[in-house]
Design a protein around this motif. Structure first.
Motif, short mmCIF file in Angstrom:
data_model
loop_
_atom_site.label_atom_id
_atom_site.label_comp_id
_atom_site.label_asym_id
_atom_site.label_seq_id
_atom_site.Cartn_x
_atom_site.Cartn_y
_atom_site.Cartn_z
N ARG A 79 20.99 -18.12 142.85
CA ARG A 79 21.44 -19.48 143.23
C ARG A 79 22.78 -19.44 143.94
NH1 ARG A 79 19.46 -20.34 138.03
NH2 ARG A 79 21.56 -20.58 137.14
N GLU A 92 22.29 -18.11 147.48
CA GLU A 92 21.73 -19.16 148.34
C GLU A 92 22.80 -20.18 148.73
OE1 GLU A 92 18.50 -20.62 146.02
OE2 GLU A 92 17.08 -19.11 146.75
N THR A 93 23.69 -20.48 147.79
CA THR A 93 24.81 -21.38 148.12
C THR A 93 25.70 -20.76 149.18
OG1 THR A 93 24.79 -22.31 145.88
CG2 THR A 93 26.79 -22.62 147.16
N SER A 107 27.25 -27.74 147.82
CA SER A 107 26.54 -27.86 146.55
C SER A 107 26.39 -29.31 146.12
CB SER A 107 27.28 -27.08 145.45
OG SER A 107 27.33 -25.71 145.76
#
Length: 397
Positions: free
Chosen positions: A278, A281-282, A308
């Motif tokens: 995660r 991906e951020t 985000s």
């Protein structure tokens, strides 16, 4: 064990007669072979239960002896059984060289027994038996070849299933599942420590014609990569040895692909790969739609906060850049490009002017106009932070 050469009636008669006697001696030959195989290697008893092994050798010998005197059109039960045993021995984990040793050693025992039978019962037929030796050994070789092919096919299929299982475990970790034993199973399958230093890389891959293909890397100094493909991006779990950090990982990736890509911070174990994915991906989202390069999250944390929280990012843009949104798009782009260049140049109007191919006074004039429109001052730290974050949100949106 039968061969392919056409035999005379006399040759058939010798083989049929000797084979009948030989079949009666199979249990004794089986005992002898079992003892000799066990003396050759203890792996036979470790891999195959003794009773099961005895029964299978007894059966294989009978089928092989029947093939000696069978017609060419008769079903080759010896080969069918060799194929079955090849698959089973692969599943039992007995090394192939030992499987082949057992088959060929059985051939020697049967041949010696044939010679003894013919010598005792019909010594005048020994020249006939010797003449048939090439046929007999061709049959043994064919059985050995059949067992080896079946063994290798089964071994490949088992490896494929094992690889698929390990990849499924890796996918489950990347998805953040917390199934008991998942991390330890993946660690065993990948030959990795359950607790260790890991990072996740996400690389956007454009598979358009004419683009240079993405060159995956499996190993680098102090780095091991485990890649998983997705529709439009690829994910790598990277195991980092002691003393190797994200700088080395980033350098390796920069040599391999244009990006864009994102790199997570280092996490302490396989169970944390879902979080690392995660975060990677951020990091990728901080690159923007047209950006290139590989981005480390720890070097873009403020921007990562913006991407985000898309709802808050939209509110930030509206609050800070509200009046700019009503400008002509070209005028608005010019002001924001100037702000971006000024920030990239560390607040130097002269360097920003060089980058923008204009006079430094032009840069000052554009920045003053931006301050007037936003009711903020680039000289006040809090205002500067808001404008910087709003610029990132606008650019990435």
């Amino acid at each position: 064990m039968g061969g392919h050469r056409a035999r005379t009636e006399h040759e058939w008669s010798v083989l049929v007669s000797a084979s009948k006697v030989l079949l009666e001696r199979v249990p004794g030959l089986t005992d002898l072979l079992i003892d000799e195989l066990q003396a050759h290697s203890p792996q036979f008893d470790l891999a195959v239960p003794r009773d099961e092994h005895w029964q299978q050798i007894n059966e294989a010998m009978r089928y092989g002896i029947e093939a000696l005197a069978a017609s060419r059109s008769a079903p080759r039960r010896d080969l069918l059984y060799a194929e079955q045993l090849g698959r089973q021995r692969a599943e039992q984990g007995l090394p192939l060289d030992l499987v082949l040793y057992a088959y060929r050693h059985a051939g020697y025992l049967v041949w010696d027994e044939l010679l003894e039978i013919v010598t005792d019962k019909n010594p005048d037929a020994l020249p006939v038996l010797v003449h048939l030796a090439s046929d007999v050994w061709a049959g043994v070789d064919r059985q050995a070849s059949t067992v080896a092919d079946a063994y290798r096919d089964t071994e490949q299929e088992m490896q494929r299933r094992s690889d698929e299982r390990v990849q499924a475990l890796l996918d489950a970790l990347l998805e953040g599942r917390s199934t008991p034993g998942l991390a330890s199973s993946a660690a065993a399958g990948l030959d990795l420590p359950e607790q260790g230093r890991y990072a996740v890389v996400v690389v956007r891959v454009e598979r358009a014609a004419g683009r240079e293909p993405f060159r995956r890397v499996a190993m680098a100094e102090g780095l091991r990569f485990f890649w998983r493909m997705r529709t439009d991006y690829e994910i790598a779990v990277v195991a980092l040895e002691a003393g190797v950090g994200l700088a080395e990982l980033s350098a390796v990736l920069h040599r391999r692909c244009q990006g864009p890509g994102g790199i997570s911070p280092v996490v302490p174990g396989l169970a944390d790969l879902g979080l690392a994915r995660r975060l990677a991906e951020t990091a990728l989202r901080t690159c923007g739609p047209d950006a290139r390069g590989i981005v480390r999250l720890d070097e873009h944390l403020p921007t990562a906060l913006v991407v985000s929280q898309p709802e808050l990012a939209a509110r930030l843009i509206a609050d800070v850049f509200g009046p700019l949104l009503d400008l002509d798009p070209a005028d608005r782009a010019l002001l924001l490009e100037t702000l971006d260049a000024w920030l990239e140049c560390g607040g130097s109007a002269g360097r920003a002017a060089t980058r923008l191919y204009c006079h430094r006074n032009t840069v000052f004039n554009r920045l003053r106009r931006l301050e007037q429109l936003t009711s903020r001052s680039l000289g006040r730290p809090r205002d500067l932070i808001e404008m910087t974050l709003a610029l990132d949100a606008f650019r990435l949106g």
